[in-house]
Scaffold this motif. Structure first.
Motif, PDB file in Angstrom:
ATOM      1  N   LEU A 238       0.727  -1.142  -0.118  1.00  0.00           N
ATOM      2  CA  LEU A 238      -0.094  -0.034   0.197  1.00  0.00           C
ATOM      3  C   LEU A 238       0.953   1.244  -0.113  1.00  0.00           C
ATOM      4  O   LEU A 238       0.547   2.152  -0.998  1.00  0.00           O
ATOM      5  CB  LEU A 238      -1.107   0.074   1.122  1.00  0.00           C
ATOM      6  CG  LEU A 238      -2.100   1.346   1.288  1.00  0.00           C
ATOM      7  CD1 LEU A 238      -2.723   1.494   0.061  1.00  0.00           C
ATOM      8  CD2 LEU A 238      -2.861   1.038   2.633  1.00  0.00           C
ATOM      9  N   PRO A 239       1.903   1.518   0.803  1.00  0.00           N
ATOM     10  CA  PRO A 239       2.676   2.447   0.637  1.00  0.00           C
ATOM     11  C   PRO A 239       3.285   2.652  -0.729  1.00  0.00           C
ATOM     12  O   PRO A 239       3.491   3.918  -1.060  1.00  0.00           O
ATOM     13  CB  PRO A 239       3.824   2.263   1.832  1.00  0.00           C
ATOM     14  CG  PRO A 239       3.193   1.526   2.853  1.00  0.00           C
ATOM     15  CD  PRO A 239       2.328   0.437   2.173  1.00  0.00           C
ATOM     16  N   ASN A 240       3.785   1.628  -1.330  1.00  0.00           N
ATOM     17  CA  ASN A 240       4.513   1.687  -2.722  1.00  0.00           C
ATOM     18  C   ASN A 240       3.423   2.189  -3.709  1.00  0.00           C
ATOM     19  O   ASN A 240       3.602   3.199  -4.259  1.00  0.00           O
ATOM     20  CB  ASN A 240       4.868   0.537  -2.730  1.00  0.00           C
ATOM     21  CG  ASN A 240       6.178   0.208  -2.391  1.00  0.00           C
ATOM     22  OD1 ASN A 240       6.687   0.893  -1.753  1.00  0.00           O
ATOM     23  ND2 ASN A 240       6.559  -1.268  -2.289  1.00  0.00           N
ATOM     24  N   LEU A 241       2.182   1.688  -3.530  1.00  0.00           N
ATOM     25  CA  LEU A 241       1.164   2.179  -4.206  1.00  0.00           C
ATOM     26  C   LEU A 241       0.783   3.607  -4.123  1.00  0.00           C
ATOM     27  O   LEU A 241       0.554   4.488  -5.362  1.00  0.00           O
ATOM     28  CB  LEU A 241      -0.203   1.306  -4.148  1.00  0.00           C
ATOM     29  CG  LEU A 241      -0.272   0.210  -4.605  1.00  0.00           C
ATOM     30  CD1 LEU A 241      -1.572  -0.797  -4.382  1.00  0.00           C
ATOM     31  CD2 LEU A 241       0.206  -0.233  -6.123  1.00  0.00           C
ATOM     32  N   LEU A 242       0.747   4.263  -2.977  1.00  0.00           N
ATOM     33  CA  LEU A 242       0.447   5.403  -2.939  1.00  0.00           C
ATOM     34  C   LEU A 242       1.727   6.588  -3.207  1.00  0.00           C
ATOM     35  O   LEU A 242       1.478   7.587  -3.532  1.00  0.00           O
ATOM     36  CB  LEU A 242       0.167   5.876  -1.126  1.00  0.00           C
ATOM     37  CG  LEU A 242      -0.784   5.029  -0.492  1.00  0.00           C
ATOM     38  CD1 LEU A 242      -1.060   5.214   1.040  1.00  0.00           C
ATOM     39  CD2 LEU A 242      -2.472   5.589  -1.182  1.00  0.00           C
ATOM     40  N   ALA A 243       3.049   5.957  -3.102  1.00  0.00           N
ATOM     41  CA  ALA A 243       4.224   6.546  -3.604  1.00  0.00           C
ATOM     42  C   ALA A 243       4.163   6.873  -5.007  1.00  0.00           C
ATOM     43  O   ALA A 243       4.080   7.994  -5.682  1.00  0.00           O
ATOM     44  CB  ALA A 243       5.208   5.943  -2.999  1.00  0.00           C
ATOM     45  N   GLY A 244       3.755   5.831  -5.510  1.00  0.00           N
ATOM     46  CA  GLY A 244       3.338   5.930  -7.142  1.00  0.00           C
ATOM     47  C   GLY A 244       2.325   6.816  -7.342  1.00  0.00           C
ATOM     48  O   GLY A 244       2.599   7.690  -8.590  1.00  0.00           O
TER      49      GLY A 244
ATOM     50  N   GLU B 103       4.221  -2.663  -9.169  1.00  0.00           N
ATOM     51  CA  GLU B 103       4.637  -3.158  -7.593  1.00  0.00           C
ATOM     52  C   GLU B 103       4.402  -4.727  -7.859  1.00  0.00           C
ATOM     53  O   GLU B 103       4.909  -5.481  -6.942  1.00  0.00           O
ATOM     54  CB  GLU B 103       3.217  -2.583  -6.822  1.00  0.00           C
ATOM     55  CG  GLU B 103       3.318  -3.023  -5.474  1.00  0.00           C
ATOM     56  CD  GLU B 103       4.594  -2.712  -4.645  1.00  0.00           C
ATOM     57  OE1 GLU B 103       4.629  -3.250  -3.629  1.00  0.00           O
ATOM     58  OE2 GLU B 103       5.380  -1.901  -5.259  1.00  0.00           O
ATOM     59  N   HIS B 104       3.562  -5.140  -8.946  1.00  0.00           N
ATOM     60  CA  HIS B 104       3.227  -6.786  -9.083  1.00  0.00           C
ATOM     61  C   HIS B 104       4.546  -7.404  -9.332  1.00  0.00           C
ATOM     62  O   HIS B 104       5.081  -8.196  -8.884  1.00  0.00           O
ATOM     63  CB  HIS B 104       2.431  -6.954 -10.016  1.00  0.00           C
ATOM     64  CG  HIS B 104       2.009  -8.221 -10.327  1.00  0.00           C
ATOM     65  ND1 HIS B 104       2.179  -9.241 -11.582  1.00  0.00           N
ATOM     66  CD2 HIS B 104       1.527  -9.211  -9.570  1.00  0.00           C
ATOM     67  CE1 HIS B 104       1.798 -10.266 -11.439  1.00  0.00           C
ATOM     68  NE2 HIS B 104       1.095 -10.675 -10.422  1.00  0.00           N
ATOM     69  N   VAL B 105       5.468  -6.684 -10.177  1.00  0.00           N
ATOM     70  CA  VAL B 105       6.733  -7.356 -10.722  1.00  0.00           C
ATOM     71  C   VAL B 105       7.636  -7.312  -9.316  1.00  0.00           C
ATOM     72  O   VAL B 105       8.287  -8.188  -9.234  1.00  0.00           O
ATOM     73  CB  VAL B 105       7.332  -6.510 -11.829  1.00  0.00           C
ATOM     74  CG1 VAL B 105       8.703  -6.745 -12.185  1.00  0.00           C
ATOM     75  CG2 VAL B 105       6.513  -6.788 -13.095  1.00  0.00           C
TER      76      VAL B 105
END
Length: 296
Positions: free
Chosen positions: A188-194, A208-210
């Motif tokens: 979730l933090p990575n998705l929000l950063a993106g 993020e999947h990769v």
């Protein structure tokens, strides 16, 4: 009226207004729509598993997730799988349901980071029995046999103990034993950063999947194809990330090659567990209004 004008005039529409059932359905739809490597999506079906199957399944689980906080995790999981099997004849969403149900069971007034521990520590023997019944109904592929807590055996008194026994071989089980650490403190933090970088949600999900495959391999690949193939998939994913940034042509070429390799063995190298983790993180972001529309 232009799209931008419409969005600006309707800026009061917030994703935290989604109910748990709506957030669960939307999370599953967003996950399957994104053209992730090796998975079913709107541009790629499997021989016996299609995009439409996943869309129908996303709708099916909504009512069960809507009431998870009152019915409990086990009942929500079983009801969701029963509803799914009314619409599709194969397992489309067991992993997603196992992950989303505990998150949906957290009362709306509590944060997921705090509330998930309370939900998991409150699981009962009934929850365990209902979840085991759901798993048998879903008939997931590549389960095999385990020395402890085998799904073919009677349900153990503690679902949490069963998940802890499986955490080394299954990333879904590991979320139960770690209070959803990968989902809530990493994905979730990575998705929000993106999102803050201005990435489209689609590109965000794909990358993020990769990344997850590169770090954790994939439990489904390991179960179906063996640990050596899962390790090979991780190495391949790392090469994709090293090829460039999200707007780099080399990155997209490497992504395409990786996708081809994952699909080349009769779709056995399907990184389905990683996709389930993505869906759970999307639910968490939608539930708390952190992922904002438009979802392009």
């Amino acid at each position: 009226m232009s799209n931008s004008s419409f969005l600006s005039q309707n800026s009061k529409l917030k994703t935290q207004d989604l109910s748990p059932g709506q957030a669960a359905t939307l999370a599953c739809l967003l996950e399957v729509t994104a053209p992730k490597v090796g998975n079913v999506h709107r541009g790629a079906d499997f021989e016996k598993l299609t995009f439409t199957d996943f869309v129908a399944s996303a709708v099916a689980i909504g009512p069960a997730m809507e009431h998870a906080a009152t019915t409990g995790v086990g009942r929500a999981v079983l009801s969701a799988i029963q509803a799914t099997r009314q619409l599709v004849s194969t397992n489309t969403n067991l992993g997603m349901v196992l992950l989303i149900a505990p998150l949906a069971a957290v009362p709306r007034g509590e944060s997921l980071q705090v509330g998930i521990a309370n939900v998991l520590n409150s699981l009962t023997a009934d929850d365990s029995a209902l979840v085991y019944e759901a798993i048998r109904l879903a008939q997931p592929g590549g389960m095999g046999e385990a020395k402890e807590m085998d799904i073919a055996a009677a349900a153990p008194p503690s679902l949490l103990a069963a998940m802890k026994a499986a955490e080394e071989r299954d990333l879904v089980a590991r979320q139960y034993s770690t209070n959803f650490a990968i989902v809530l403190s990493e994905i979730l933090p990575n998705l929000l950063a993106g999102q803050q970088k201005g990435w489209s949600l689609t590109d965000n999900i794909i990358r993020e999947h990769v990344r997850l495959i590169s770090v954790y391999s994939d439990s489904l690949i390991a179960r179906k194809c063996g640990s050596e193939t899962a390790t090979q998939a991780s190495a391949y994913a790392a090469q994709v990330l090293a090829a460039g940034d999200i707007d780099d042509e080399n990155y997209h070429a490497a992504l395409s090659d990786f996708d081809f390799w994952l699909r080349a063995d009769g779709q056995q190298r399907n990184p389905g567990t990683t996709a389930d983790l993505i869906a759970a993180a999307l639910f968490a972001g939608l539930r708390d209004g952190l992922l904002s529309p438009p979802y392009r």
